[in-house]
Design an enzyme around this catalytic site. Structure first.
Site, PDB file in Angstrom:
ATOM      1  N   LEU A   1     -23.240  -6.343  21.489  1.00 35.01           N
ATOM      2  CA  LEU A   1     -22.013  -6.332  22.281  1.00 35.01           C
ATOM      3  C   LEU A   1     -22.157  -6.936  23.671  1.00 35.01           C
ATOM      4  O   LEU A   1     -21.184  -6.973  24.423  1.00 35.01           O
ATOM      5  CB  LEU A   1     -21.495  -4.890  22.402  1.00 35.01           C
ATOM      6  CG  LEU A   1     -21.145  -4.210  21.077  1.00 35.01           C
ATOM      7  CD1 LEU A   1     -20.628  -2.801  21.329  1.00 35.01           C
ATOM      8  CD2 LEU A   1     -20.140  -5.023  20.285  1.00 35.01           C
TER       9      LEU A   1
ATOM     10  N   ASN B   1     -23.616 -14.977  13.716  1.00 40.29           N
ATOM     11  CA  ASN B   1     -22.900 -13.742  14.021  1.00 40.29           C
ATOM     12  C   ASN B   1     -21.965 -13.437  12.860  1.00 40.29           C
ATOM     13  O   ASN B   1     -21.523 -14.333  12.146  1.00 40.29           O
ATOM     14  CB  ASN B   1     -22.093 -13.886  15.314  1.00 40.29           C
ATOM     15  CG  ASN B   1     -21.410 -12.593  15.709  1.00 40.29           C
ATOM     16  OD1 ASN B   1     -22.022 -11.522  15.688  1.00 40.29           O
ATOM     17  ND2 ASN B   1     -20.137 -12.661  16.063  1.00 40.29           N
TER      18      ASN B   1
ATOM     19  N   HIS C   1     -18.333 -11.320  12.096  1.00 42.27           N
ATOM     20  CA  HIS C   1     -17.184 -10.706  12.765  1.00 42.27           C
ATOM     21  C   HIS C   1     -16.284 -10.073  11.702  1.00 42.27           C
ATOM     22  O   HIS C   1     -16.061 -10.676  10.645  1.00 42.27           O
ATOM     23  CB  HIS C   1     -16.417 -11.768  13.544  1.00 42.27           C
ATOM     24  CG  HIS C   1     -15.269 -11.209  14.334  1.00 42.27           C
ATOM     25  ND1 HIS C   1     -15.447 -10.481  15.487  1.00 42.27           N
ATOM     26  CD2 HIS C   1     -13.931 -11.256  14.107  1.00 42.27           C
ATOM     27  CE1 HIS C   1     -14.263 -10.112  15.956  1.00 42.27           C
ATOM     28  NE2 HIS C   1     -13.332 -10.566  15.139  1.00 42.27           N
TER      29      HIS C   1
ATOM     30  N   ASP D   1     -17.072 -14.676  19.812  1.00 42.13           N
ATOM     31  CA  ASP D   1     -16.496 -14.865  18.478  1.00 42.13           C
ATOM     32  C   ASP D   1     -16.015 -16.297  18.266  1.00 42.13           C
ATOM     33  O   ASP D   1     -14.967 -16.550  17.664  1.00 42.13           O
ATOM     34  CB  ASP D   1     -15.344 -13.882  18.231  1.00 42.13           C
ATOM     35  CG  ASP D   1     -15.808 -12.441  18.325  1.00 42.13           C
ATOM     36  OD1 ASP D   1     -16.946 -12.160  17.910  1.00 42.13           O
ATOM     37  OD2 ASP D   1     -15.037 -11.601  18.816  1.00 42.13           O
TER      38      ASP D   1
ATOM     39  N   GLU E   1     -18.846  -7.405   4.403  1.00 40.51           N
ATOM     40  CA  GLU E   1     -19.887  -7.850   5.339  1.00 40.51           C
ATOM     41  C   GLU E   1     -21.276  -7.658   4.751  1.00 40.51           C
ATOM     42  O   GLU E   1     -22.152  -8.530   4.897  1.00 40.51           O
ATOM     43  CB  GLU E   1     -19.792  -7.068   6.652  1.00 40.51           C
ATOM     44  CG  GLU E   1     -18.621  -7.401   7.524  1.00 40.51           C
ATOM     45  CD  GLU E   1     -18.700  -6.643   8.844  1.00 40.51           C
ATOM     46  OE1 GLU E   1     -19.368  -7.140   9.759  1.00 40.51           O
ATOM     47  OE2 GLU E   1     -18.111  -5.556   8.947  1.00 40.51           O
TER      48      GLU E   1
END
Length: 210
Positions: A100, A115, A117, A158, A187
């Protein structure tokens, strides 16, 4: 290493986290049962020292480094500490796993940091869009589908080229919690699939998305 040329060894990962360590736990389980092959976690970096992800890393005997933003004067010093840790570990690929804090990715790692999301980027991404905030926003917008996105990270929240996405339906009566569970299951499948593709085909495979 350039693209795992000649397959000299496993793809060396750094996993960066800030919380529960669900992604790390999933990767470890898949490495243990053979669903994720040809990878090695060289270091885990946590931006917090009292989170479940830290306990998971320690229980697995993984090299663990705590790098807290508040211990550094500015983003540059914080980012330098992260980069130095990856360099020291000889990392091929950075895997952001609910990290974060803002890491200013240097040119040497651009194109080598993934990454995931919990939405279908470019919608519902950016600063402040993490965890339940994402799912609340999806439901508030009346979307009929959501999902997850694996992308190459750059120096915007993002943002960066999309590598893969998985779509899940938004069901009538969904709450942020029920939608999060459905997206979370997606995910857990998609991220290891992408990492496996990099392990199989080398870092050069990611260049097509840059």
């Amino acid at each position: 290493m350039d693209g795992q040329a000649g397959k000299p060894g496993p793809l060396r990962l750094a996993v960066l986290l800030s919380g529960g360590g669900t992604t790390l736990e999933n990767l470890l389980a898949r490495m243990a049962d053979g669903r994720l092959r040809g990878v090695e976690i060289r270091v885990v970096i946590s931006s917090r020292n009292e989170v479940r992800g830290v306990r998971i890393a320690r229980a697995a005997g993984l090299p663990l480094v705590i790098i807290r933003r508040r211990d550094y004067g500015d983003d540059d010093a914080f980012s330098t500490a992260i980069t130095a840790t990856l360099d020291a570990a000889g990392v091929d690929l950075g895997v952001l796993a609910g990290f974060l804090c803002f890491w200013r990715i240097p040119p040497t790692y651009l194109g080598r940091v993934l990454n995931i999301h919990p939405a279908l980027l470019p919608r519902f991404g950016g600063r402040g869009f993490f965890g339940h905030h994402v799912h609340e926003a999806v439901l508030a917008a009346g979307e009929t589908q959501s999902g997850c996105t694996v992308h190459l990270a750059d120096n915007q929240y993002d943002h960066g080229p999309i590598v893969a996405q998985s779509v899940v339906p938004v069901e009538p009566g969904d709450t942020p919690e029920t939608l999060a569970a459905r997206v979370g299951a997606a995910e857990r499948e998609l991220y290891p699939q992408v990492i496996q593709r990099v392990a199989d085909e080398g870092l050069a495979w990611l260049r097509q998305f840059r």
